[in-house]
Motif scaffolding. Structure first.
Motif, PDB file in Angstrom:
ATOM      1  N   GLY A  25       0.822  -1.209   0.000  1.00 42.42           N
ATOM      2  CA  GLY A  25       0.000   0.000   0.000  1.00 42.42           C
ATOM      3  C   GLY A  25       0.853   1.255   0.000  1.00 42.42           C
ATOM      4  N   LEU A  26       1.929   1.222   0.781  1.00 36.62           N
ATOM      5  CA  LEU A  26       2.795   2.386   0.925  1.00 36.62           C
ATOM      6  C   LEU A  26       3.539   2.674  -0.378  1.00 36.62           C
ATOM      7  CD1 LEU A  26       3.681   4.419   2.988  1.00 36.62           C
ATOM      8  CD2 LEU A  26       5.281   2.758   3.930  1.00 36.62           C
ATOM      9  N   GLU A  27       4.056   1.623  -0.992  1.00 35.12           N
ATOM     10  CA  GLU A  27       4.803   1.810  -2.238  1.00 35.12           C
ATOM     11  C   GLU A  27       3.884   2.312  -3.358  1.00 35.12           C
ATOM     12  OE1 GLU A  27       6.903  -1.886  -2.796  1.00 35.12           O
ATOM     13  OE2 GLU A  27       8.193  -1.496  -1.049  1.00 35.12           O
ATOM     14  N   GLN A  28       2.684   1.718  -3.410  1.00 38.23           N
ATOM     15  CA  GLN A  28       1.692   2.139  -4.392  1.00 38.23           C
ATOM     16  C   GLN A  28       1.365   3.631  -4.184  1.00 38.23           C
ATOM     17  OE1 GLN A  28      -1.676  -0.351  -3.733  1.00 38.23           O
ATOM     18  NE2 GLN A  28      -2.563  -0.008  -5.750  1.00 38.23           N
TER      19      GLN A  28
ATOM     20  N   GLN B 147      -3.150   8.968  -0.193  1.00 37.81           N
ATOM     21  CA  GLN B 147      -3.282   7.799  -1.080  1.00 37.81           C
ATOM     22  C   GLN B 147      -3.304   6.499  -0.275  1.00 37.81           C
ATOM     23  OE1 GLN B 147      -4.128   7.990  -4.088  1.00 37.81           O
ATOM     24  NE2 GLN B 147      -3.621  10.095  -4.617  1.00 37.81           N
ATOM     25  N   VAL B 148      -2.479   6.423   0.769  1.00 40.39           N
ATOM     26  CA  VAL B 148      -2.495   5.211   1.608  1.00 40.39           C
ATOM     27  C   VAL B 148      -3.891   5.024   2.200  1.00 40.39           C
ATOM     28  CG1 VAL B 148      -1.672   4.182   3.760  1.00 40.39           C
ATOM     29  CG2 VAL B 148      -0.039   5.226   2.198  1.00 40.39           C
ATOM     30  N   LEU B 149      -4.440   6.094   2.752  1.00 37.88           N
ATOM     31  CA  LEU B 149      -5.748   5.994   3.408  1.00 37.88           C
ATOM     32  C   LEU B 149      -6.845   5.646   2.408  1.00 37.88           C
ATOM     33  CD1 LEU B 149      -5.614   9.080   5.822  1.00 37.88           C
ATOM     34  CD2 LEU B 149      -5.044   6.704   6.312  1.00 37.88           C
ATOM     35  N   ARG B 150      -6.690   6.149   1.187  1.00 33.81           N
ATOM     36  CA  ARG B 150      -7.745   5.959   0.199  1.00 33.81           C
ATOM     37  C   ARG B 150      -7.601   4.659  -0.584  1.00 33.81           C
ATOM     38  NH1 ARG B 150      -9.774   9.235  -4.277  1.00 33.81           N
ATOM     39  NH2 ARG B 150      -7.875   8.475  -5.230  1.00 33.81           N
ATOM     40  N   LEU B 151      -6.372   4.360  -0.967  1.00 29.99           N
ATOM     41  CA  LEU B 151      -6.170   3.259  -1.920  1.00 29.99           C
ATOM     42  C   LEU B 151      -5.454   2.062  -1.327  1.00 29.99           C
ATOM     43  CD1 LEU B 151      -4.697   5.273  -4.935  1.00 29.99           C
ATOM     44  CD2 LEU B 151      -7.083   4.616  -4.589  1.00 29.99           C
ATOM     45  N   GLY B 152      -4.790   2.272  -0.211  1.00 29.85           N
ATOM     46  CA  GLY B 152      -3.806   1.287   0.223  1.00 29.85           C
ATOM     47  C   GLY B 152      -4.370   0.109   1.004  1.00 29.85           C
ATOM     48  N   ARG B 153      -5.672  -0.150   0.896  1.00 31.51           N
ATOM     49  CA  ARG B 153      -6.264  -1.216   1.710  1.00 31.51           C
ATOM     50  C   ARG B 153      -5.810  -1.039   3.153  1.00 31.51           C
ATOM     51  NH1 ARG B 153      -8.859  -5.020  -0.009  1.00 31.51           N
ATOM     52  NH2 ARG B 153      -8.112  -6.587   1.424  1.00 31.51           N
ATOM     53  N   HIS B 154      -6.044   0.169   3.664  1.00 28.11           N
ATOM     54  CA  HIS B 154      -5.483   0.539   4.953  1.00 28.11           C
ATOM     55  C   HIS B 154      -6.219  -0.127   6.117  1.00 28.11           C
ATOM     56  CE1 HIS B 154      -3.001   2.896   7.560  1.00 28.11           C
ATOM     57  NE2 HIS B 154      -4.033   3.495   8.129  1.00 28.11           N
ATOM     58  N   ARG B 155      -7.536  -0.251   6.005  1.00 27.55           N
ATOM     59  CA  ARG B 155      -8.273  -0.847   7.125  1.00 27.55           C
ATOM     60  C   ARG B 155      -7.942  -2.318   7.358  1.00 27.55           C
ATOM     61  NH1 ARG B 155     -12.132   2.234   9.500  1.00 27.55           N
ATOM     62  NH2 ARG B 155     -12.361   4.255   8.495  1.00 27.55           N
ATOM     63  N   PRO B 156      -7.971  -3.147   6.293  1.00 25.96           N
ATOM     64  CA  PRO B 156      -7.571  -4.550   6.521  1.00 25.96           C
ATOM     65  C   PRO B 156      -6.142  -4.650   7.058  1.00 25.96           C
ATOM     66  CG  PRO B 156      -8.383  -4.231   4.271  1.00 25.96           C
ATOM     67  CD  PRO B 156      -8.454  -2.915   4.939  1.00 25.96           C
ATOM     68  N   TYR B 157      -5.275  -3.739   6.580  1.00 25.70           N
ATOM     69  CA  TYR B 157      -3.901  -3.734   7.093  1.00 25.70           C
ATOM     70  C   TYR B 157      -3.890  -3.433   8.590  1.00 25.70           C
ATOM     71  CZ  TYR B 157       0.299  -1.281   8.590  1.00 25.70           C
ATOM     72  OH  TYR B 157       1.358  -0.829   9.332  1.00 25.70           O
ATOM     73  N   LEU B 158      -4.650  -2.426   8.994  1.00 26.89           N
ATOM     74  CA  LEU B 158      -4.686  -2.086  10.421  1.00 26.89           C
ATOM     75  C   LEU B 158      -5.184  -3.269  11.245  1.00 26.89           C
ATOM     76  CD1 LEU B 158      -6.026   1.601  10.578  1.00 26.89           C
ATOM     77  CD2 LEU B 158      -3.678   0.782  10.908  1.00 26.89           C
ATOM     78  N   GLN B 159      -6.181  -3.965  10.721  1.00 25.64           N
ATOM     79  CA  GLN B 159      -6.680  -5.138  11.456  1.00 25.64           C
ATOM     80  C   GLN B 159      -5.593  -6.206  11.605  1.00 25.64           C
ATOM     81  OE1 GLN B 159     -10.239  -6.114   9.301  1.00 25.64           O
ATOM     82  NE2 GLN B 159     -11.383  -4.403  10.202  1.00 25.64           N
ATOM     83  N   ARG B 160      -4.847  -6.410  10.528  1.00 22.17           N
ATOM     84  CA  ARG B 160      -3.762  -7.405  10.622  1.00 22.17           C
ATOM     85  C   ARG B 160      -2.716  -6.982  11.651  1.00 22.17           C
ATOM     86  NH1 ARG B 160      -4.153  -7.347   5.090  1.00 22.17           N
ATOM     87  NH2 ARG B 160      -2.168  -6.275   4.806  1.00 22.17           N
ATOM     88  N   ILE B 161      -2.373  -5.684  11.625  1.00 25.41           N
ATOM     89  CA  ILE B 161      -1.379  -5.188  12.575  1.00 25.41           C
ATOM     90  C   ILE B 161      -1.886  -5.335  14.009  1.00 25.41           C
ATOM     91  CG2 ILE B 161      -0.401  -3.004  13.453  1.00 25.41           C
ATOM     92  CD1 ILE B 161       1.267  -4.098  11.309  1.00 25.41           C
ATOM     93  N   GLN B 162      -3.139  -4.995  14.215  1.00 24.84           N
ATOM     94  CA  GLN B 162      -3.717  -5.121  15.556  1.00 24.84           C
ATOM     95  C   GLN B 162      -3.639  -6.575  16.031  1.00 24.84           C
ATOM     96  OE1 GLN B 162      -7.615  -3.515  14.856  1.00 24.84           O
ATOM     97  NE2 GLN B 162      -6.889  -1.394  14.807  1.00 24.84           N
ATOM     98  N   GLU B 163      -3.950  -7.489  15.128  1.00 26.04           N
ATOM     99  CA  GLU B 163      -3.919  -8.916  15.477  1.00 26.04           C
ATOM    100  C   GLU B 163      -2.480  -9.351  15.778  1.00 26.04           C
ATOM    101  OE1 GLU B 163      -5.945 -11.071  16.224  1.00 26.04           O
ATOM    102  OE2 GLU B 163      -4.858 -12.967  15.974  1.00 26.04           O
ATOM    103  N   ARG B 164      -1.575  -8.888  14.962  1.00 23.32           N
ATOM    104  CA  ARG B 164      -0.171  -9.248  15.147  1.00 23.32           C
ATOM    105  C   ARG B 164       0.356  -8.703  16.478  1.00 23.32           C
ATOM    106  NH1 ARG B 164       3.878  -8.943   9.932  1.00 23.32           N
ATOM    107  NH2 ARG B 164       5.647  -9.975  10.948  1.00 23.32           N
ATOM    108  N   LEU B 165      -0.037  -7.475  16.793  1.00 25.73           N
ATOM    109  CA  LEU B 165       0.390  -6.878  18.062  1.00 25.73           C
ATOM    110  C   LEU B 165      -0.246  -7.617  19.244  1.00 25.73           C
ATOM    111  CD1 LEU B 165       0.320  -3.085  17.106  1.00 25.73           C
ATOM    112  CD2 LEU B 165       2.334  -4.379  17.847  1.00 25.73           C
TER     113      LEU B 165
END
Lengths: 475, 475
Positions: A133-136, A362-380
């Protein structure tokens, strides 16, 4: 497939969890398990190896926390797409530890990217970030014609990002207009702007004990006098805050309500309410530092939504959830006050770089940011569970068990428990371990044994081996 | 090819230069002359149309300054690759002028990108920038893997850029090591960092009269007391500086030696030498703001190279030559002092965004930056020549004729000459013209009739029509 034969005599071998972890690390390193492949389910693995599902589950959790595996809700575990960088288990030959000084957070250690174990750092491991997402987003933002970024940009920052933030904040109950959002060089510049606009040298402000280390430097540089309010597991000590508010004319309280740096704890709703009540009664500002909300899976109190912008100045940013190097943060306040903050922002550095603000947008809009946050939360969450278990096993006292965010606040056993973390940190550096001793988080440098652990960096076996060797940990 | 028939009766028509300019603008607009095409030489055009070469040369210069033509040394003139945007000759229907306030530079006008004529701004027109190089550099910088920009980056900033800067500075005679270069959020943050690290509220520092408007705000916010040293055509008034240094214990002198903002003038070598001598004798710091050096075709004194980093703290950046929105600047000082500056930088905003620093590095390395700078210098020189001619014609008094840089400092004739520029600027705004009245550039807001003109934005006929209408200009 059988990955290993467990040695079951505990007196002769590492724990079954350790053995399972080691076997799977080896299988991944040797490419028996390749990036993207599914690993056997917990039940299947337990059955094949004659282990309990509890043991296997604990091992998988640790492997997730260490970045070897990815947990996909509903579809089991897979090997992480980028194999985790080989853990550095020994200090490199030419590595010499940086000096531990009072400005440690600000220069030497912070700058030393070669330090093998960054338990004391305040950011997510780069390999945990939403790289795709970040690179995109960076590439998207870089496609803007140069002519569009020719001037300085707007003093308040990139309009679409500010507009997007009003929408996100509304979902948390904070309803504001676009002219109430000022973009800054990270939340840290936001705090400096507030301190310099609202207060004069000599003014008294209250901070949390313990609290964000860099804020203490910021307030000191602004010439403010700081008084501390102890933080406990579910919020600020109300009696202490009340006493301070009655006896000293404090202008503001700086508070980090959710997943606090350094304790990891959050204010309860009730505590938040009482803090805001005191602010109303005694007429002081509340400056809400909310940089970790995106790492919070549950709801937590958002003070500005509760008490409004007339009382609470809100500061946040994207260093914890997108990437610190973007340096994008923001302040939310009344439109009139925000205009004063904008003037200070311009006075101390003119505008903030629009390209970075476009990237964040762009990250917030395009980067599939919400699913990423969920994964990070789970990982943490998994890293928290695993680290708490390690700490319990090693006789550490754990302040709160938030199961979220970057930080766990804990103290070692025995003689290290009192006033020795400075020395412990110095010893640790010689072993290539960066610890964040508690005294950095108190204005008077109180050293009462607490240490801030970044859960994403603190499961390294060498860290706990070190703790055992110096007698800070049992086991 | 005959482009037009000149009307030679001056009483009935615009000047011959105006007619020539209009005819060529029309030929380009109607694509008789297409982007990239050569236009006839001055001599050829003069011969065909029965004009003097002086007239044609003046017209070509104006067309270059306005962006229609590009001058290629040795190979005549060509039509600019991007047709110039249609000049806005009238105020848009829904446009309402921003308020003129004491903080004008910091909010309303600065933020109003819709203002048609930006004579008061401090940057190059976006269409003058090295668009190709900049876009290429942004894309290159955006290709960095996210994992490499995961942390905060180094407190001092991106190493390769700092290293590159030491090489560039060495070419100007300033020899420093990489640990003497600190990257900042533009030169403005550099000035704030210096002010807050070296001085305490109440300390006295000297500034130039007139001088960089935003610096006055920065020093005021830092609680410093400011005394002014008049600037004349070839430097600082030495008598005044000597008197101040003798009678007041000044800690530092802030000086912008080359293509000064706002006067456009540069220190002579002799003047620089005497300023540095006084700094030595009286033991004050010299803070050298050198943001416009890249726009200077000739050599100009570089104080830090003359007197060394023990006496001169050097500040510069890329807002004038690459793009303001990059927000990349830097400080050069002794290694020991720079470490203190780095601590302040971290305290007030942590690191600066590495992506922008990588972009600037790519521009310097890959973006054909030197030929671009030469073209910009040439274009600015032509705009200076043209604007000075316009001013002479309109009875304006011109302070210095630098033929380089962004600024020309001038004052109108008649009653507008004394203490009226505030009102003149307010009137102008109603016509969609942004003027930079001189009082912004004095600590005590002296209004003695001077105005700062950005040469790249001040050739618009509506600006001079306005000046004539209100009686500020003759003709």
């Amino acid at each position: 497939m059988i990955y290993f034969d467990a040695v079951r005599d505990r007196s002769k071998a590492p724990s079954l969890v350790d053995q399972t972890v080691a076997a799977l690390e080896k299988a991944i390193s040797q490419q028996m398990l390749r990036p993207g492949m599914s690993v056997p389910s917990v039940r299947q693995f337990a059955k094949t190896h004659g282990l309990s599902t509890f043991t296997v589950s604990a091992a998988y959790n640790r492997l997730v926390a260490q970045g070897w595996l990815i947990a996909r809700p509903g579809s089991g575990y897979r090997v992480a797409m980028r194999g985790k960088a080989e853990p550095v288990s020994t200090v490199p030959v030419n590595w010499s530890p940086p000096r531990v000084t009072a400005s440690w957070l600000l220069s030497d250690v912070f700058a030393d990217h070669s330090i093998p174990i960054k338990s004391g750092c305040g950011w997510l491991p780069p390999e945990w970030l939403n790289e795709t997402g970040l690179e995109q987003a960076m590439r998207q933002a870089a496609r803007v014609p140069a002519s569009q970024i020719g001037g300085y940009g707007h003093p308040y920052g990139y309009f679409p990002l500010r507009e997007h933030l009003t929408q996100e904040l509304a979902q948390h109950g904070l309803r504001v207009e676009v002219d109430q959002v000022l973009l800054t060089q990270g939340a840290t510049q936001g705090l400096d702007i507030i301190a310099r606009t609202l207060f004069r040298p000599g003014d008294v402000v209250a901070v949390e004990l313990p609290g964000y280390a860099n804020l203490l430097q910021t307030l000191r540089l602004a010439g403010l006098t700081v008084v501390g309010v102890p933080r406990n597991k579910d919020g600020l000590c109300i009696d202490a805050l009340q006493k301070i508010a009655r006896t000293q004319s404090i202008k503001a309280l700086f508070v980090n309500p959710v997943l606090q740096n350094p304790t990891g704890a959050s204010l309860s709703m009730g505590n938040a309410f009482r803090v805001l009540q005191l602010a109303e009664t005694h007429g002081f500002w509340v400056v809400e530092d909310d940089v970790s909300r995106d790492l919070m899976p549950d709801l937590g109190p958002l003070l500005a939504a509760l008490a409004g912008s007339e009382r609470v100045i809100y500061v946040s940013g994207f260093s914890k959830s997108i990437a610190p190097s973007m340096r994008v943060g923001y302040i939310v306040a009344t439109a009139a006050l925000l205009k004063e903050f904008a003037k200070t922002k311009m006075t101390i550095g003119l505008t903030t770089p629009e390209i970075m603000e476009r990237t964040v947008y762009q990250v917030l809009r395009l980067g599939r940011h919400r699913p990423y946050l969920q994964r990070i939360q789970e990982r943490l969450r998994q890293a928290h569970d695993e680290l708490v278990e390690v700490m319990d096993r090693h006789g550490f006292e754990v302040f709160a068990r938030p199961r979220a965010g970057l930080f766990l606040w804990a103290r070692p056993k025995g003689e290290w428990c009192a006033q020795r973390t400075a020395q412990l940190a110095e010893l640790a550096l010689k072993d290539g371990i960066w610890l964040a001793p508690g005294y950095y988080f108190y204005p008077d440098q109180t050293d009462d044994g607490w240490i801030r652990f970044n859960v994403a960096y603190s499961l390294h076996p060498s860290l706990w081996e070190f703790m055992r060797r110096v007698g800070a940990a049992s086991g």
